[in-house]
Every structure is written in structure tokens, then in C-alpha cells.
Design an enzyme around this catalytic site. Sequence first.
Site, PDB file in Angstrom:
ATOM      1  N   ASP A  34      40.787  45.859   8.355  1.00  0.00           N
ATOM      2  CA  ASP A  34      42.204  45.666   8.681  1.00  0.00           C
ATOM      3  C   ASP A  34      43.001  46.674   7.844  1.00  0.00           C
ATOM      4  O   ASP A  34      42.747  46.814   6.644  1.00  0.00           O
ATOM      5  CB  ASP A  34      42.645  44.234   8.342  1.00  0.00           C
ATOM      6  CG  ASP A  34      43.982  43.863   8.971  1.00  0.00           C
ATOM      7  OD1 ASP A  34      44.013  42.899   9.766  1.00  0.00           O
ATOM      8  OD2 ASP A  34      44.998  44.537   8.678  1.00  0.00           O
ATOM      9  N   SER A  41      55.564  36.820   5.911  1.00  0.00           N
ATOM     10  CA  SER A  41      55.584  36.169   7.230  1.00  0.00           C
ATOM     11  C   SER A  41      54.183  35.789   7.714  1.00  0.00           C
ATOM     12  O   SER A  41      54.043  35.065   8.698  1.00  0.00           O
ATOM     13  CB  SER A  41      56.229  37.095   8.265  1.00  0.00           C
ATOM     14  OG  SER A  41      55.455  38.281   8.383  1.00  0.00           O
ATOM     15  N   ASN A  42      53.133  36.261   7.045  1.00  0.00           N
ATOM     16  CA  ASN A  42      51.761  35.914   7.446  1.00  0.00           C
ATOM     17  C   ASN A  42      51.329  34.559   6.890  1.00  0.00           C
ATOM     18  O   ASN A  42      50.394  33.951   7.411  1.00  0.00           O
ATOM     19  CB  ASN A  42      50.742  36.933   6.898  1.00  0.00           C
ATOM     20  CG  ASN A  42      50.969  38.358   7.362  1.00  0.00           C
ATOM     21  OD1 ASN A  42      50.761  39.289   6.604  1.00  0.00           O
ATOM     22  ND2 ASN A  42      51.417  38.528   8.591  1.00  0.00           N
ATOM     23  N   LEU A  43      51.978  34.097   5.810  1.00  0.00           N
ATOM     24  CA  LEU A  43      51.388  33.017   5.011  1.00  0.00           C
ATOM     25  C   LEU A  43      51.259  31.693   5.754  1.00  0.00           C
ATOM     26  O   LEU A  43      50.319  30.945   5.528  1.00  0.00           O
ATOM     27  CB  LEU A  43      52.171  32.817   3.702  1.00  0.00           C
ATOM     28  CG  LEU A  43      52.228  34.031   2.762  1.00  0.00           C
ATOM     29  CD1 LEU A  43      52.892  33.643   1.449  1.00  0.00           C
ATOM     30  CD2 LEU A  43      50.856  34.626   2.495  1.00  0.00           C
ATOM     31  N   ARG A  45      50.504  31.072   8.798  1.00  0.00           N
ATOM     32  CA  ARG A  45      49.440  31.001   9.803  1.00  0.00           C
ATOM     33  C   ARG A  45      48.104  31.498   9.241  1.00  0.00           C
ATOM     34  O   ARG A  45      47.052  31.032   9.619  1.00  0.00           O
ATOM     35  CB  ARG A  45      49.857  31.847  11.009  1.00  0.00           C
ATOM     36  CG  ARG A  45      49.003  31.635  12.215  1.00  0.00           C
ATOM     37  CD  ARG A  45      49.604  32.279  13.437  1.00  0.00           C
ATOM     38  NE  ARG A  45      49.641  33.718  13.291  1.00  0.00           N
ATOM     39  CZ  ARG A  45      50.691  34.480  13.580  1.00  0.00           C
ATOM     40  NH1 ARG A  45      51.807  33.936  14.013  1.00  0.00           N
ATOM     41  NH2 ARG A  45      50.641  35.778  13.422  1.00  0.00           N
ATOM     42  N   LYS A  58      45.048  43.108   3.381  1.00  0.00           N
ATOM     43  CA  LYS A  58      44.470  41.845   3.858  1.00  0.00           C
ATOM     44  C   LYS A  58      42.956  41.826   3.708  1.00  0.00           C
ATOM     45  O   LYS A  58      42.374  40.799   3.329  1.00  0.00           O
ATOM     46  CB  LYS A  58      44.809  41.647   5.340  1.00  0.00           C
ATOM     47  CG  LYS A  58      46.223  41.242   5.603  1.00  0.00           C
ATOM     48  CD  LYS A  58      46.414  41.015   7.099  1.00  0.00           C
ATOM     49  CE  LYS A  58      47.843  40.588   7.392  1.00  0.00           C
ATOM     50  NZ  LYS A  58      48.067  40.409   8.842  1.00  0.00           N
ATOM     51  N   CYS A 146      34.093  44.694  32.649  1.00  0.00           N
ATOM     52  CA  CYS A 146      33.628  44.051  33.885  1.00  0.00           C
ATOM     53  C   CYS A 146      34.668  43.044  34.358  1.00  0.00           C
ATOM     54  O   CYS A 146      34.821  42.795  35.542  1.00  0.00           O
ATOM     55  CB  CYS A 146      32.326  43.298  33.634  1.00  0.00           C
ATOM     56  SG  CYS A 146      30.896  44.321  33.318  1.00  0.00           S
ATOM     57  N   CYS A 160      53.926  40.627  25.755  1.00  0.00           N
ATOM     58  CA  CYS A 160      52.959  39.719  25.127  1.00  0.00           C
ATOM     59  C   CYS A 160      53.339  39.470  23.675  1.00  0.00           C
ATOM     60  O   CYS A 160      53.263  38.351  23.182  1.00  0.00           O
ATOM     61  CB  CYS A 160      51.560  40.311  25.144  1.00  0.00           C
ATOM     62  SG  CYS A 160      50.809  40.368  26.762  1.00  0.00           S
TER      63      CYS A 160
HETATM   64 ZN   LIG Z   1      31.050  46.091  31.907  1.00  0.00          ZN
END
Ligand SMILES: [Zn+2]
Length: 235
Positions: A34, A41-43, A45, A58, A146, A160
Amino acid sequence: MIDGRVLIVGAGGLGVPAALSLARMGLGTVGLIDPDPVELSNLHRQVIYGISDIGTPKAEAAARKIIELNPGGVAEPIVAAIDESNAREIVARYDFVIDATDDPTAKFLINDACVRAGRAFVYGGVLGMGGQAMTVIPGRTACLRCVFEGPPELGEIASCREAGIIGPVAALIGLLQADEARRFVLGLESGLAGGILTYDATGAPRVRVTRVSPRRGCACESRASIGCGDAPARN
Ligand SMILES: [Zn+2]
């Protein structure tokens, strides 16, 4: 101690629960890649980190915690982003890879690197109240291309990000990924090879596993020595 080498790509919402689980089960070696430092703000979660870790990479902070939990084991922190130049060489050092990234482009990079290097991996993805996981055993079961063909457009990726990630959903998927790693290194049958699990926690939680077959002409074939179309269909 469980003998085996597992790489976790991404030490965030998925990677942290996966790392804690692998450490507690006594896995021999956990690699963590990483590029980012721990932020405030990470703490909430990413429960492996504390206030004193803010600003520390991290991968390094998580590696320290893994050794605390499993003093006989080895943790290998890699403070870098996985990219075209290093992916294949890094995944080849491990027996099994956990895709715990939040970047769709990186997921396809990991897919292609693992197929080329002949390394099994488990894909994981979370978005809002939903999550997905699938194990890929190159030359045997369907790969990410696939199923999805390629990463979504940039605009889609941005929307997203806005939908965010719910901690407990990420924790569930991360734990499932760690269990797939455990099964693989112990030589047990995978629960999610050839099947994509979807978890939907909107309303009453629902879990479904949809069987997927290797697809001849899958885009990884141009990159891999073992194309998905060569894989014997399972079931
Ligand atoms: Zn494939």
C-alpha cells in the site's frame, strides 16, 4: 502456525480485516502492499490503526500489528503502489493474493499479473451496501476479465467513489477473502473459485453465489501463457 505466503494488495477497508484474520490464524508470512500513510479519516473503519499511526505508511503500521498478534510469523510491508512495472514480480513471490484495492483499474492489473504468474487470488469489491468476492485459479476457473471484460469508465469510477464504503460490509468481504487464502494454503477446496459471491445488505441481507465459466477469447488470453479459454469448464 500455518505454512504459507499470502499477499494483501491494499491495507484499507478490505485489507485490514483480512490482515487481522490471517494474523490471528497464525499464517506464516503476510505481505502487505500500500503506498498511503494512515489518516485520521481511516481510523473508524480500518481498525488495525490507532492515533499514533497517523502519518506512518499503512503497510508498515499494519505489519507491526500483525507481528504483535502473531509473534512467530513474518510480515513483509511494501510501501508502494502496485503497477504495470512491479505487479507480476511481486505477486510471484507469494502463494496466494488478496485483492483488497478500491481501484477498479488495479483490480484488472492484479488479475492479469496473477494469471500471467500462475498465482491464485481472490477478488473483492465493495460499494455502498453491496459487496462481491470471487477466487480465480488461473488455468482452472474464470478470471475477472471472463466476468467483467474490463474496468469501468472513469466517470463510473468517480460515481462509485461517491457511493462510499460501509465498514461492516467491507469487513465481511475482507474476512471471506482471508478465508479463501486460508483454504488455499491448507490445500482445502475454495468456496468461491468459479463462483462470484454477491452480498447485498440493503434491507434484509442477501448472499448469492453465481457460477461463472472461463470464457474463450477473454482479454487476459493475450497477456497470459494459460488463457481462460483453455481452462476446463467446472461443473
Ligand atoms: Zn478470463
